[in-house]
Design a protein around this motif. Structure first.
Motif, PDB file in Angstrom:
ATOM      1  N   TYR A  30      -3.831  -1.073   0.815  1.00  0.00           N
ATOM      2  CA  TYR A  30      -3.527  -0.154   0.339  1.00  0.00           C
ATOM      3  C   TYR A  30      -2.369  -0.312  -0.662  1.00  0.00           C
ATOM      4  CZ  TYR A  30       0.141  -0.597   3.936  1.00  0.00           C
ATOM      5  OH  TYR A  30       1.154  -1.113   4.775  1.00  0.00           O
ATOM      6  N   GLU A  31      -2.185   0.236  -1.685  1.00  0.00           N
ATOM      7  CA  GLU A  31      -1.107  -0.001  -2.883  1.00  0.00           C
ATOM      8  C   GLU A  31       0.329   0.335  -2.085  1.00  0.00           C
ATOM      9  OE1 GLU A  31       1.209  -0.937  -5.368  1.00  0.00           O
ATOM     10  OE2 GLU A  31      -0.833  -0.974  -5.920  1.00  0.00           O
ATOM     11  N   VAL A  34       2.779   2.953  -3.462  1.00  0.00           N
ATOM     12  CA  VAL A  34       2.605   4.649  -2.975  1.00  0.00           C
ATOM     13  C   VAL A  34       3.228   4.831  -1.737  1.00  0.00           C
ATOM     14  CG1 VAL A  34       0.777   6.140  -2.622  1.00  0.00           C
ATOM     15  CG2 VAL A  34       0.365   4.423  -4.585  1.00  0.00           C
ATOM     16  N   ARG A 154      -1.917  10.445  -8.980  1.00  0.00           N
ATOM     17  CA  ARG A 154      -1.152   9.042  -9.287  1.00  0.00           C
ATOM     18  C   ARG A 154      -1.787   8.386 -10.363  1.00  0.00           C
ATOM     19  NH1 ARG A 154       2.954   7.211  -5.989  1.00  0.00           N
ATOM     20  NH2 ARG A 154       2.930   5.689  -7.639  1.00  0.00           N
ATOM     21  N   ILE A 158      -5.378   3.699  -4.858  1.00  0.00           N
ATOM     22  CA  ILE A 158      -4.475   3.691  -3.960  1.00  0.00           C
ATOM     23  C   ILE A 158      -4.984   2.845  -2.788  1.00  0.00           C
ATOM     24  CG2 ILE A 158      -3.237   5.778  -4.425  1.00  0.00           C
ATOM     25  CD1 ILE A 158      -4.795   7.061  -2.062  1.00  0.00           C
TER      26      ILE A 158
END
Length: 328
Positions: A30-31, A34, A154, A158
């Motif tokens: 995952y990013e 974020v 966004r 993500i």
């Protein structure tokens, strides 16, 4: 003897447990920029991958896996854009054929068109291997799934999910009880005949082992005669997708919380009844003009027919309605 039969039964059950085992291993990325606690989405779209799939009959697997993922999301109270709409929008997006524009911009446009909060881009693959050890053959079918998740709010990806589902099977498992019985008989043969018969359960042990052997043979047949490679891959895909998407939703625990997003409310307005109109006959004749108000229609009518410039709104409405009402 009874104890030995129990041990034999346990060994058989252990062997049977190896004949049809479906499992999955997964890894979710995952990013980090974020905030996972604030990510929310209620509508997802699953589109094709931009790259060719390493599969025979890719459309079959694309549709099957879409249905598995769609069922998963719907069971978690999420909306899913229908399959044909997702495919057609992807084809018209330019994503399959060019890479000159930022893919994030392209996916943002696609998400906007589909009114989707999350766009999922999948990649699928399959493999099969066999390994023979003495009398037994271990067979393994693997289904590989990669999902990339684009979040419209966004305008970025993500998460990425890598999951591999495995369906394993070991054949000739029915031989185990027979081998076990042979060992027991050989051991008992070394004992005195009287001691062996006094135990009183040799016949029972033979019957139990025969029953286990028959059960093992039936399991063998069920795996070899009644299941195809596609059947094993389907089981592996289903496990990989369900386990992987469970991890994805757990990573974003607030995904379905909060009020509908602003854009969602704007979309819902399209389905709300329009305000009361004084020009129902005119609008029934020209439904494409429903987006204009009565005042705009009257102004356009006067612009086209200048002789009505001095006619009041109520009188002009009566004239228009009488004209188009007569054409019904």
């Amino acid at each position: 003897m009874l104890t030995q039969i129990i041990k034999l039964a346990f060994a058989f059950i252990l062997g049977v447990s190896m004949t049809g085992c479906v499992s999955a291993k997964k890894q979710l990325y995952y990013e980090p920029a974020v905030d996972r606690q604030t990510v929310q989405f209620k509508r997802v779209a699953i589109v094709p991958n931009r790259l060719p799939l390493n599969l025979n009959d890719p459309e079959k697997w694309r549709k099957f896996n879409w249905e598995v993922a769609a069922d998963f999301f719907r069971n978690h109270a999420l909306d899913v854009v229908d399959y044909e709409t997702s495919i057609e929008a992807f084809r018209n997006s330019g994503l399959p054929v060019e890479d000159t524009k930022s893919s994030r911009d392209k996916y943002a446009e696609l998400a906007e068109q589909l009114a989707a909060d999350v766009v999922i881009i999948p990649y699928y693959g399959t493999s099969a291997t066999t390994k023979t050890v003495i009398l037994f053959t271990s067979m393994k079918w693997e289904s590989i799934v990669t999902f990339q998740f684009f979040l419209r709010d966004r305008n970025e990806f993500i998460s990425r999910l890598d999951a591999t589902g495995t369906d394993k099977y070991v054949n000739n498992i029915w031989i185990l009880p027979v081998v076990g019985l042979s060992i027991l008989n050989a051991r008992n043969a070394s004992s005195s005949s009287s001691d062996y018969n006094s135990d009183g359960d040799s016949g029972g042990g033979t019957a139990v082992v025969s029953l286990f052997s028959l059960a093992g043979a039936l399991i063998d047949l069920s795996q070899t005669l009644f299941r195809t490679s596609d059947s094993h891959w389907r089981s592996a895909f289903r496990t990989a997708i369900n386990d992987g998407l469970t991890a994805f939703l757990e990573t974003y625990p607030s995904y379905a919380e909060g009020p509908p997003k602003k854009q969602d409310r704007e979309i819902e307005k399209l389905f709300e009844p329009t305000e009361t109109t004084k020009l129902p006959n005119f609008r029934a004749t020209f439904p494409d003009l429903d987006k204009y108000s009565d005042e705009q229609i009257l102004a356009a009518y006067r612009q086209k027919f200048s002789k009505f410039n001095e006619v009041g709104d109520d009188e002009l409405i009566k004239l228009i309605e009488a004209k188009y009402g007569a054409k019904k």
